[in-house]
Design a protein around this motif. Structure first.
Motif, short mmCIF file in Angstrom:
data_model
loop_
_atom_site.label_atom_id
_atom_site.label_comp_id
_atom_site.label_asym_id
_atom_site.label_seq_id
_atom_site.Cartn_x
_atom_site.Cartn_y
_atom_site.Cartn_z
N THR A 279 57.78 39.83 28.44
CA THR A 279 57.87 38.97 29.61
C THR A 279 57.58 37.52 29.28
O THR A 279 58.26 36.61 29.75
N PHE A 280 56.56 37.30 28.44
CA PHE A 280 56.15 35.94 28.11
C PHE A 280 56.17 35.73 26.59
O PHE A 280 55.55 36.50 25.85
N GLY A 281 56.86 34.70 26.17
CA GLY A 281 56.88 34.35 24.75
C GLY A 281 56.03 33.12 24.49
O GLY A 281 56.47 31.99 24.70
N LEU A 282 54.79 33.33 24.08
CA LEU A 282 53.88 32.21 23.82
C LEU A 282 54.10 31.61 22.43
O LEU A 282 54.07 30.39 22.27
N PHE A 283 54.28 32.47 21.43
CA PHE A 283 54.53 32.04 20.05
C PHE A 283 53.55 30.95 19.63
O PHE A 283 53.92 29.86 19.20
N SER A 284 52.27 31.27 19.79
CA SER A 284 51.22 30.28 19.58
C SER A 284 51.07 29.84 18.13
O SER A 284 50.44 28.81 17.85
N ARG A 285 51.65 30.61 17.20
CA ARG A 285 51.56 30.22 15.79
C ARG A 285 52.93 29.98 15.17
O ARG A 285 53.11 30.15 13.96
N GLY A 286 53.87 29.59 16.01
CA GLY A 286 55.17 29.23 15.49
C GLY A 286 56.10 30.42 15.27
O GLY A 286 55.82 31.54 15.71
N PHE A 287 57.20 30.17 14.56
CA PHE A 287 58.26 31.16 14.44
C PHE A 287 58.50 31.63 13.00
O PHE A 287 59.39 32.46 12.77
N ASP A 288 57.77 31.10 12.05
CA ASP A 288 58.04 31.42 10.64
C ASP A 288 58.01 32.91 10.37
O ASP A 288 58.91 33.46 9.71
N LYS A 289 56.98 33.59 10.88
CA LYS A 289 56.87 35.03 10.60
C LYS A 289 57.98 35.82 11.28
O LYS A 289 58.45 36.83 10.75
N PHE A 290 58.44 35.34 12.46
CA PHE A 290 59.54 36.02 13.14
C PHE A 290 60.86 35.79 12.41
O PHE A 290 61.68 36.71 12.29
N ASP A 291 61.07 34.57 11.94
CA ASP A 291 62.27 34.27 11.17
C ASP A 291 62.35 35.17 9.94
O ASP A 291 63.41 35.74 9.63
N LYS A 292 61.23 35.29 9.23
CA LYS A 292 61.19 36.10 8.02
C LYS A 292 61.41 37.57 8.35
O LYS A 292 62.18 38.27 7.66
N ALA A 293 60.76 38.06 9.42
CA ALA A 293 60.91 39.47 9.80
C ALA A 293 62.35 39.78 10.21
O ALA A 293 62.89 40.84 9.87
N TYR A 294 62.99 38.86 10.91
CA TYR A 294 64.38 39.07 11.32
C TYR A 294 65.30 39.12 10.10
O TYR A 294 66.20 39.97 10.01
#
Length: 364
Positions: A279-294
């Motif tokens: 429901t809520f995307g805070l992403f308080s520490r940025g997107f680097d780890k999500f980019d890598k995981a994707y």
């Protein structure tokens, strides 16, 4: 008779306030948005100002306490607005109404301090204090989405707290984006990343007619880090996910460590695709780890609402699907202003079933 309507969107929620007003304008042929501002002195103190009369109007105040993109000057230096600042501005605007409004309702998608909701030691109960303050200011209803702990409604039992589920919008978004989802127990599963998300998962899985899984957060209770017992591991409780599409459902993504960990485990267990509903995307520490995981194929797509401020870079991510909620908020306001029941909106089970049936018919 329907009471005359007024909408006040604080600066934090200006974008979604405009969308809501545009939708209501199409339905009713009127402009309902009332201008407001909260200017600040050099000391950082502030005041709330409303630009037109609210006398005898049914007022809906929209605020996004998570919008950290806004700043104000204090002692000549920029200061980023925190949830506390946004909440204080909300109270200023309520106070500026001077008791002249017919009724005041607050639309607060992310419930302020909702993660500080229970005592485990000598500590504050900030969410409860907030609700009692709004009750004292004669706020009639608080509309929120996917509250971290819905039991917070018990704090003000004689006042309305509408805890709205975005499950319908998530379902519609998934089935619109993907036309190859097979909806049965052999091909689809909903998974809770922790015990707290189980109710959301059970609701969706029961409507889709599929099974659920759950991750159990194993914590180190001998240590406290940043006020919490650190998570040691996520243990999966559920059936075989080999070759299945798996949907992880949670109320928020903060740093994202837990979400990526459970997604990775599901892929390691043989899941075909992993989708994330948040429901809520805070992403308080940025997107680097999500980019890598994707890039590593840990998850396939995440569906996140626009109920709170979305960081511009998020909108450009190939794995991100924006679930728009402006029309839904407009429907909530329209329903409440007309004095109708919110039952079908709070738990949209029938609408989700219709969405699933139409999806299956189109595939047949």
């Amino acid at each position: 008779m329907t009471q005359k309507l007024g909408i006040i969107a604080l600066e934090s929620a200006a974008d979604i306030g405009k969308k809501v007003n545009e939708t209501l304008k199409k339905w009713r042929g009127e402009d309902f948005l009332i201008g407001c501002e909260c200017p600040r002195f050099n000391s950082g103190e502030a005041k709330g100002i409303i630009r037109e009369s609210v006398r005898d109007k049914d007022i809906y105040i929209i605020v996004d306490v998570c919008n950290n993109s806004l700043t104000y000057n204090m002692d000549g230096e920029p200061n980023r607005m925190s949830p506390d600042d946004h909440y204080q501005d909300l109270k200023r605007i309520i106070a500026a109404c001077n008791g002249k409004a017919y009724r005041i309702s607050v639309i607060m998608p992310f419930l302020y301090e909702s993660r500080q909701h229970r005592k485990t030691m000598r500590e504050s109960l900030d969410c409860a204090v907030m609700l009692k303050e709004l009750e004292a200011m004669r706020v009639h209803d608080v509309v929120t989405f996917d509250a971290h702990d819905p039991r917070m409604q018990n704090v003000v039992p004689l006042k309305g707290i509408e805890n709205i589920s975005p499950a319908l919008q998530f379902s519609q978004a998934l089935l619109t984006e993907y036309d190859d989802i097979i909806i049965d127990k052999e091909h689809l599963m909903f998974v809770a990343p922790d015990e707290g998300a189980t109710e959301r998962v059970v609701f969706l899985a029961s409507i889709f007619g599929v099974n659920i899984g759950m991750f159990y957060k194993r914590r180190d209770y001998s240590t406290i880090v940043n006020g919490q017992n650190p998570i040691v591991a996520h243990d999966f409780c559920g059936g075989d996910v080999s070759g299945m599409d798996v949907v992880i459902v949670d109320d928020m993504i903060d740093s994202g460590g837990s979400m990526i960990d459970v997604s990775r485990q599901l892929k390691d267990k043989g899941a075909k695709r992993v989708f994330i509903f948040s429901t809520f995307g805070l992403f308080s520490r940025g997107f680097d780890k999500f980019d890598k995981a994707y890039e590593e194929g840990v998850f396939d797509r995440m569906f996140i609402t626009d109920l709170i401020h979305q960081k511009p870079e998020l909108l450009q991510k190939p794995y991100y699907c924006n679930v728009k909620m402006g029309r839904y908020i407009a429907a909530i306001i329209d329903t409440m202003n007309n004095g109708d029941s919110l039952r079908a909106i709070v738990k949209p089970a029938e609408r989700i079933k219709e969405t699933i049936e139409n999806y299956k018919k189109n595939k047949a």
